[in-house]
Design an enzyme around this catalytic site. Structure first.
Site, PDB file in Angstrom:
ATOM      1  NE  ARG A  46      12.281  -6.194 -12.618  1.00 53.79           N
ATOM      2  CZ  ARG A  46      13.328  -6.883 -13.210  1.00 53.79           C
ATOM      3  NH1 ARG A  46      14.191  -7.889 -12.682  1.00 53.79           N
ATOM      4  NH2 ARG A  46      14.958  -6.899 -14.927  1.00 53.79           N
ATOM      5  CE1 TYR A  98     -10.221  -6.425   0.494  1.00 51.98           C
ATOM      6  CE2 TYR A  98      -7.968  -7.718  -0.975  1.00 51.98           C
ATOM      7  CZ  TYR A  98      -9.053  -6.149  -0.495  1.00 51.98           C
ATOM      8  OH  TYR A  98      -8.803  -5.511  -1.795  1.00 51.98           O
ATOM      9  CG  ASP A 170      -3.683  -9.874   5.458  1.00 49.50           C
ATOM     10  OD1 ASP A 170      -3.462  -9.305   5.783  1.00 49.50           O
ATOM     11  OD2 ASP A 170      -4.555  -9.711   4.715  1.00 49.50           O
ATOM     12  CE  LYS A 195      -7.684  -2.155   1.997  1.00 48.88           C
ATOM     13  NZ  LYS A 195      -6.901  -3.249   2.267  1.00 48.88           N
TER      14      LYS A 195
HETATM   15  C1  LIG Z   1      -7.132  -4.293   0.901  1.00 46.45           C
HETATM   16  C2  LIG Z   1      -7.121  -5.493   1.683  1.00 46.45           C
HETATM   17  C3  LIG Z   1      -6.004  -6.798   0.507  1.00 46.45           C
HETATM   18  C4  LIG Z   1      -5.440  -6.316  -0.598  1.00 46.45           C
HETATM   19  O1  LIG Z   1      -4.748  -5.361  -0.732  1.00 46.45           O
HETATM   20  P1  LIG Z   1      -4.259  -4.002  -1.431  1.00 46.45           P
HETATM   21  O2  LIG Z   1      -3.256  -2.614  -1.257  1.00 46.45           O
HETATM   22  O3  LIG Z   1      -5.804  -3.528  -2.143  1.00 46.45           O
HETATM   23  O4  LIG Z   1      -3.903  -4.976  -3.065  1.00 46.45           O
HETATM   24  C5  LIG Z   1      -6.138  -7.552   1.164  1.00 46.45           C
HETATM   25  N1  LIG Z   1      -6.036  -8.436   2.883  1.00 46.45           N
HETATM   26  C6  LIG Z   1      -6.141  -7.270   3.592  1.00 46.45           C
HETATM   27  C7  LIG Z   1      -6.803  -7.700   4.943  1.00 46.45           C
HETATM   28  C8  LIG Z   1      -6.967  -6.488   2.492  1.00 46.45           C
HETATM   29  O5  LIG Z   1      -7.665  -4.937   3.426  1.00 46.45           O
END
Ligand SMILES: *Cc1c(COP(=O)(O)O)cnc(C)c1O
Length: 377
Positions: A46, A98, A170, A195
């Protein structure tokens, strides 16, 4: 090192002990200590794991930061960053952030006394006006999801510094291959690595990169305390995905530009949102702060019924949540990714019932264009 070389040679490559070219998967929870407290850098997975560590060093170098951290999902990454704050602190966020980020701020972290205000960060004056006595950070998404609004990272970071605030970006939609927020003045970058970084619809993961030793200590403290870490198998898969990030992003970008131009000229399509189009309000800014426009396009077909009709006819666009993978995906934000945002607020933001979002994959663009043409006919 140039961008594509960095994707292959940055971070910790291979394995010193055996000469293995690929980083081994250290499927291990604990590590032998020679004496109490005397160990070779790892004591418990961890706290730290060699495979995860290789990924953490890699993302830190790709984003030009001081340290990286890998989490079990993008939301685990964002939530862990928000845990740097305390009861009574206030954070300003991009309004069409998001859906999951909106949800965790308004339904979970609010219960722990962390306050949030959502504003259109593409206009600096909105952000300026939202700063309160207890504001601690500005959290940006650029381009946004699903309307692809662009915020000037440099301008926001300057405003944040003048007010003693952190800038958090982000960077999921455009990735460090096209945009490096830390070089533009940001303090923290977060990713849903699920993604584009992973890129193959086969792993859920989140990453954080920070620009100072102090933030590195603070984020590691939260990561180790809360424990939402990424496992070694998924860390390895993510590193494998990242090796081809450059090739994929170039192709996503080329395909998306062609498709956006096609949609923009199609009579059955209303508004098209793609920052690579000269008529997009963020086009010039995007050119200034990124080296590509990405693979995400949203467009309005007028109604829920028309959106459903299009979905039923498409052959190469898979109806699914998520984005950023090799295969083209399509979604209806109002009923899918953004369903957790109340309808009234959605409409205020411009997320209409007929808005369709596509994540353009790396298939042959002629097939994708033909498919959209028959679907819209
Ligand atoms: C999908 C997404 C998230 C969240 O990510 P997860 O891996 O699904 O928890 C956060 N920000 C953006 C812009 C996203 O497309």
């Amino acid at each position: 090192m140039r961008a594509k070389t960095k994707l292959i040679h940055a971070g910790i490559v291979g394995d010193e002990a055996t000469g293995a070219v690929s980083t081994p998967i250290y499927q291990v929870s604990t590590y032998k200590q020679e004496a109490v407290g005397k160990f070779k850098g790892y004591e418990y997975s961890r706290t730290g794991n060699p495979t995860r560590n290789a990924l953490e060093v890699l993302i830190s170098e790709l984003e030009g930061g001081v340290a990286g951290f890998a989490f079990a999902s993008g939301m685990a990454a964002t939530s862990s960053v928000m845990m740097l704050f305390s009861k009574g602190d206030h954070v300003i966020l991009t309004d069409d952030v998001y859906g999951g980020t909106y949800r965790v701020m308004t339904k979970v972290l609010n219960r722990f006394g962390i306050e949030a205000t959502f504003v259109d960060t593409s206009d600096l004056s909105n952000v300026e006006a939202a700063i309160l006595e207890n504001t601690k950070a500005i959290f940006l998404e650029t381009p946004t999801n699903p309307l692809l609004k662009i915020t000037d990272i440099q301008e926001i970071a300057k405003l944040a510094k003048e007010n003693g605030l952190l800038t958090i970006v982000d960077n999921t939609f455009i990735t460090p291959y096209f945009q490096q927020p830390i070089a533009l003045g940001a303090d923290i970058v977060v990713h849903s690595a699920t993604k584009y970084l992973g890129g193959h619809s086969d792993v859920v993961a989140g990453l954080v990169v920070v620009n100072s030793e102090q933030l590195a200590t603070d984020v590691h403290f939260v990561q180790n305390s809360v424990g939402a870490v990424l496992g070694p198998q998924d860390s390895w898969l993510l590193m494998r995905g990242i090796k081809t990030l450059g090739l994929r992003m170039e192709e996503h970008n080329l395909n998306a530009q062609r498709i956006a131009e096609f949609l923009d000229n199609h009579e059955a399509v209303g508004k098209v949102y793609y920052p690579g189009l000269a008529n997009h309000p963020g086009h010039e800014l995007m050119k200034k702060q990124t080296t590509g426009f990405g693979g995400m396009i949203s467009f309005d077909v007028g109604s829920e019924a028309k959106a459903d009709e299009l979905l039923s006819k498409l052959r190469y666009f898979t109806l699914a949540e998520s984005l950023g993978a090799v295969e083209s995906l399509i979604s209806v934000p109002a009923r899918m990714t953004h369903a957790s945002i109340p309808r009234e607020r959605r409409l205020e933001l411009g997320i209409t019932d007929g808005l369709v979002r596509i994540s353009v994959g790396i298939e042959d663009v002629e097939d994708l264009l033909e498919d959209l043409a028959q679907g819209l006919a």
